[in-house]
Design a protein around this motif. Structure first.
Motif, mmCIF file in Angstrom:
data_model
loop_
_atom_site.group_PDB
_atom_site.id
_atom_site.type_symbol
_atom_site.label_atom_id
_atom_site.label_comp_id
_atom_site.label_asym_id
_atom_site.label_seq_id
_atom_site.Cartn_x
_atom_site.Cartn_y
_atom_site.Cartn_z
ATOM 1 N N GLY A 29 -28.232 -48.186 78.664
ATOM 2 C CA GLY A 29 -28.802 -47.555 79.851
ATOM 3 C C GLY A 29 -29.391 -46.191 79.564
ATOM 4 O O GLY A 29 -29.053 -45.533 78.583
ATOM 5 N N PRO A 30 -30.317 -45.743 80.433
ATOM 6 C CA PRO A 30 -30.892 -44.407 80.249
ATOM 7 C C PRO A 30 -29.854 -43.325 80.529
ATOM 8 O O PRO A 30 -28.923 -43.521 81.300
ATOM 9 C CB PRO A 30 -32.030 -44.366 81.272
ATOM 10 C CG PRO A 30 -31.639 -45.355 82.308
ATOM 11 C CD PRO A 30 -30.863 -46.419 81.601
ATOM 12 N N LYS A 31 -30.041 -42.208 79.898
ATOM 13 C CA LYS A 31 -29.078 -41.126 80.041
ATOM 14 C C LYS A 31 -29.695 -39.926 80.756
ATOM 15 O O LYS A 31 -29.325 -38.800 80.523
ATOM 16 C CB LYS A 31 -28.571 -40.718 78.674
ATOM 17 C CG LYS A 31 -28.051 -41.906 77.900
ATOM 18 C CD LYS A 31 -26.810 -41.640 77.189
ATOM 19 C CE LYS A 31 -26.192 -42.793 76.479
ATOM 20 N NZ LYS A 31 -26.583 -44.114 76.724
ATOM 21 N N ARG A 32 -30.668 -40.175 81.622
ATOM 22 C CA ARG A 32 -31.299 -39.103 82.385
ATOM 23 C C ARG A 32 -30.622 -39.000 83.739
ATOM 24 O O ARG A 32 -30.858 -39.811 84.624
ATOM 25 C CB ARG A 32 -32.782 -39.402 82.580
ATOM 26 C CG ARG A 32 -33.562 -39.313 81.274
ATOM 27 C CD ARG A 32 -34.890 -39.894 81.487
ATOM 28 N NE ARG A 32 -34.596 -41.315 81.688
ATOM 29 C CZ ARG A 32 -35.456 -42.301 81.642
ATOM 30 N NH1 ARG A 32 -36.685 -42.065 81.479
ATOM 31 N NH2 ARG A 32 -35.103 -43.542 81.803
ATOM 32 N N TYR A 33 -29.770 -38.030 83.892
ATOM 33 C CA TYR A 33 -29.066 -37.843 85.141
ATOM 34 C C TYR A 33 -29.764 -36.764 85.951
ATOM 35 O O TYR A 33 -30.241 -35.777 85.407
ATOM 36 C CB TYR A 33 -27.609 -37.446 84.895
ATOM 37 C CG TYR A 33 -26.839 -38.533 84.194
ATOM 38 C CD1 TYR A 33 -26.472 -39.682 84.865
ATOM 39 C CD2 TYR A 33 -26.494 -38.423 82.856
ATOM 40 C CE1 TYR A 33 -25.774 -40.687 84.234
ATOM 41 C CE2 TYR A 33 -25.794 -39.422 82.211
ATOM 42 C CZ TYR A 33 -25.443 -40.548 82.913
ATOM 43 O OH TYR A 33 -24.752 -41.543 82.285
ATOM 44 N N ASN A 34 -29.831 -36.981 87.245
ATOM 45 C CA ASN A 34 -30.375 -35.969 88.134
ATOM 46 C C ASN A 34 -29.444 -35.837 89.329
ATOM 47 O O ASN A 34 -28.440 -36.527 89.429
ATOM 48 C CB ASN A 34 -31.811 -36.300 88.556
ATOM 49 C CG ASN A 34 -31.911 -37.651 89.220
ATOM 50 O OD1 ASN A 34 -30.957 -38.134 89.822
ATOM 51 N ND2 ASN A 34 -33.076 -38.271 89.116
ATOM 52 N N ARG A 35 -29.804 -34.968 90.234
ATOM 53 C CA ARG A 35 -28.924 -34.696 91.373
ATOM 54 C C ARG A 35 -28.708 -35.941 92.231
ATOM 55 O O ARG A 35 -27.609 -36.198 92.709
ATOM 56 C CB ARG A 35 -29.507 -33.573 92.202
ATOM 57 C CG ARG A 35 -28.651 -33.208 93.359
ATOM 58 C CD ARG A 35 -29.294 -32.137 94.204
ATOM 59 N NE ARG A 35 -28.621 -32.126 95.487
ATOM 60 C CZ ARG A 35 -28.167 -31.071 96.068
ATOM 61 N NH1 ARG A 35 -28.315 -29.906 95.501
ATOM 62 N NH2 ARG A 35 -27.564 -31.143 97.217
ATOM 63 N N LEU A 38 -26.155 -38.306 90.631
ATOM 64 C CA LEU A 38 -24.793 -37.789 90.612
ATOM 65 C C LEU A 38 -24.216 -37.585 92.004
ATOM 66 O O LEU A 38 -23.031 -37.344 92.146
ATOM 67 C CB LEU A 38 -24.755 -36.464 89.832
ATOM 68 C CG LEU A 38 -25.107 -36.577 88.353
ATOM 69 C CD1 LEU A 38 -25.158 -35.202 87.727
ATOM 70 C CD2 LEU A 38 -24.125 -37.475 87.639
ATOM 71 N N ASP A 39 -25.065 -37.692 93.038
ATOM 72 C CA ASP A 39 -24.600 -37.505 94.412
ATOM 73 C C ASP A 39 -23.830 -38.748 94.864
ATOM 74 O O ASP A 39 -24.078 -39.862 94.391
ATOM 75 C CB ASP A 39 -25.804 -37.260 95.327
ATOM 76 C CG ASP A 39 -25.414 -36.545 96.599
ATOM 77 O OD1 ASP A 39 -24.250 -36.101 96.697
ATOM 78 O OD2 ASP A 39 -26.267 -36.429 97.485
ATOM 79 N N ARG A 40 -22.911 -38.575 95.778
ATOM 80 C CA ARG A 40 -22.137 -39.723 96.278
ATOM 81 C C ARG A 40 -23.010 -40.593 97.162
ATOM 82 O O ARG A 40 -24.007 -40.146 97.713
ATOM 83 C CB ARG A 40 -20.896 -39.244 97.018
ATOM 84 C CG ARG A 40 -21.169 -38.385 98.187
ATOM 85 C CD ARG A 40 -19.866 -37.745 98.668
ATOM 86 N NE ARG A 40 -20.152 -36.731 99.618
ATOM 87 C CZ ARG A 40 -20.380 -36.957 100.907
ATOM 88 N NH1 ARG A 40 -20.302 -38.165 101.369
ATOM 89 N NH2 ARG A 40 -20.674 -35.974 101.712
ATOM 90 N N TYR A 41 -22.607 -41.836 97.303
ATOM 91 C CA TYR A 41 -23.388 -42.824 98.054
ATOM 92 C C TYR A 41 -22.530 -43.331 99.204
ATOM 93 O O TYR A 41 -21.423 -43.795 98.985
ATOM 94 C CB TYR A 41 -23.783 -43.975 97.129
ATOM 95 C CG TYR A 41 -24.562 -45.058 97.811
ATOM 96 C CD1 TYR A 41 -25.865 -44.846 98.200
ATOM 97 C CD2 TYR A 41 -23.984 -46.292 98.077
ATOM 98 C CE1 TYR A 41 -26.593 -45.839 98.822
ATOM 99 C CE2 TYR A 41 -24.698 -47.287 98.697
ATOM 100 C CZ TYR A 41 -26.008 -47.062 99.059
ATOM 101 O OH TYR A 41 -26.714 -48.038 99.675
#
Length: 119
Positions: A29-35, A38-41
């Motif tokens: 998987g890609p390892k590009r995390y953004n806000r 990382l935010d809850r769903y």
């Protein structure tokens, strides 16, 4: 035992697929995390801001999850009944009516209490 062999093989394949998918996801998987990632769903609802150090999640989220489980279990019990309907006879028919009656009572209770309102 030979009658259960296909079920055991299918269970083993499903378990291997689940474990393999979980093991391969971090590697592929890609390892590009953004806000946003990382935010809850909250089940399609725009997340509400939490105070510092966390906070409470709406109880509505858990009620909807339990409702899903209740009606999902109802469907799980209906499939074997439909498959074995001929061999069950009147006993199976009466038992399914009792089961459906209890599910409909739970459904009516939830509906009356406003658990299905989406506001």
């Amino acid at each position: 035992m030979t009658a259960y062999t296909p079920i055991l093989v299918l269970g083993a394949i499903a378990a291997a697929f689940a474990v393999g998918s979980i093991a391969m996801a971090p590697l592929t998987g890609p390892k590009r995390y953004n806000r946003a990632k990382l935010d809850r769903y909250e089940s399609g609802i725009e997340p509400s801001p939490l105070p510092e150090g966390g906070g409470k999640v709406s109880i509505r989220y858990f009620i909807i999850a339990m409702l899903f489980i209740v009606f999902d279990i109802e469907i799980i019990f209906l499939y074997p009944f439909a498959v074995a309907f001929d061999s069950l006879g009147w006993f199976g028919l009466i038992e399914m009516f009792v089961f459906m009656l209890t599910v409909f009572i739970a459904y009516a209770y939830v509906w009356r209490r406003g658990g299905l309102e989406w506001d």
